[in-house]
Design a protein around this motif. Structure first.
Motif, PDB file in Angstrom:
ATOM      1  N   LEU A  96       1.612   6.887  -2.849  1.00 47.07           N
ATOM      2  CA  LEU A  96       1.255   5.618  -3.488  1.00 47.07           C
ATOM      3  C   LEU A  96       0.759   5.866  -4.902  1.00 47.07           C
ATOM      4  CD1 LEU A  96       0.811   2.555  -3.379  1.00 47.07           C
ATOM      5  CD2 LEU A  96      -1.457   3.012  -2.378  1.00 47.07           C
ATOM      6  N   TYR A 122      10.057   2.346  -4.565  1.00 45.36           N
ATOM      7  CA  TYR A 122       8.943   1.469  -4.916  1.00 45.36           C
ATOM      8  C   TYR A 122       9.509   0.234  -5.609  1.00 45.36           C
ATOM      9  CZ  TYR A 122       4.276   0.410  -6.960  1.00 45.36           C
ATOM     10  OH  TYR A 122       3.074  -0.161  -7.323  1.00 45.36           O
ATOM     11  N   GLU A 126       4.758  -2.183  -4.083  1.00 43.67           N
ATOM     12  CA  GLU A 126       4.482  -1.397  -2.888  1.00 43.67           C
ATOM     13  C   GLU A 126       5.658  -0.493  -2.546  1.00 43.67           C
ATOM     14  OE1 GLU A 126       3.713  -4.221   0.158  1.00 43.67           O
ATOM     15  OE2 GLU A 126       5.749  -5.028   0.187  1.00 43.67           O
TER      16      GLU A 126
END
Length: 276
Positions: A96, A122, A126
């Motif tokens: 992330l 991505y 998210e």
């Protein structure tokens, strides 16, 4: 002030940030809840993090780490930190962090190549797809640990020129018995294996070394990146292996018709901007 952590299996980069500016940066050993117990990680907080903070106390902690992809693992990190710091702790995956830093607010493919490897697609907000990295035994193609594993295999199976094999064993003061013990009996074999990346980089002109490196990077693109929309989206890379081997990675990507975007050694600068 907030405290940001970017943690891999080998090292954790920490940065204390105030009003978007770095006021203190340091490193401790890596923390990975897949390889360490909560007690072991708490000990690293106590002996590594607390002395380095120099009495500065953050109002919030943002911890991004390898192995932090499941709620129960993230809770291990949070409890380890909260045992010594009372600030709220937000835990997210290193993937992330890579996506936020490399892709920004746009779509793209974010890849990590360090001690381990990982990748995702991505959408600008998210992670929408992630091919499981599986660790250095079953996957982690292109990672420092896998490059080291392939090198060690070549050393022990006499697939290197004798003088290069002898140089390796002498330089690292290793014997076959010590290697087997470090890989199969001692903790953190991934760190041990990834530690040979400098030797590999130094001897890329040796055909056997070049072949293992290019084969591993090709496997990374084939088994991971090509499962995303990689021909329409830029592919970004972050991590020590990505940084030092970027010329080879770019050549392989070009041959596959894949467009490489940003290559970064560390996501920390981007995380400072993101949270600042």
């Amino acid at each position: 002030m907030i405290l940001i952590a970017d943690s891999g299996s080998t090292k954790t980069d920490w940065c204390m940030v105030e009003k978007g500016e770095s006021v203190l940066r340091f490193q401790t050993r890596g923390m990975n809840p897949f390889f360490q117990t909560e007690e072991e990680m708490g000990k690293e907080i106590e002996t590594g993090l607390l002395p380095a903070l120099k009495d500065l106390m953050p109002s919030a902690v943002y911890f991004y780490g390898a192995g932090c992809a499941f709620p129960e693992k993230n809770e291990m990190i949070r409890r380890s930190v909260n045992r010594y710091l009372s600030a709220p702790v937000e835990v997210g995956s290193d993937l992330l962090a890579a996506a936020r830093v490399l892709c920004g607010s746009g779509p793209g493919i974010a890849c990590i190549l360090g001690t381990g490897s990982n990748s995702c697609q991505y959408d600008g907000k998210e992670v929408v797809k992630n091919v499981s990295p599986l660790g250095f035994i079953l996957g982690d193609e292109g990672s420092g640990a896998v490059l080291g594993k392939l090198l060690i295999g070549n050393v022990l199976k006499d697939q290197l020129p004798p003088d290069l094999k002898d140089l390796f064993l002498t330089q690292y003061e290793l014997t076959p018995a010590l290697i087997m013990d470090s890989v199969y009996r001692r903790p953190f074999p991934n760190r041990f294996l990834a530690g040979f990346s400098p030797f590999i980089l130094e001897h890329l002109d040796e055909p056997a070394i070049w072949e293992l490196v290019t084969r591993s990077f090709l496997a990374f693109f084939t088994r991971n990146v090509k499962q995303y929309d990689c021909f329409n989206l830029p592919v970004h890379l972050v991590g020590s292996v990505a940084w030092y081997y970027q010329d080879i990675l770019k050549d392989i990507a070009f041959d596959l018709g894949i467009r490489i975007g940003t290559v970064a050694r560390s996501p920390m600068e981007g995380l400072i901007s993101y949270h600042g």
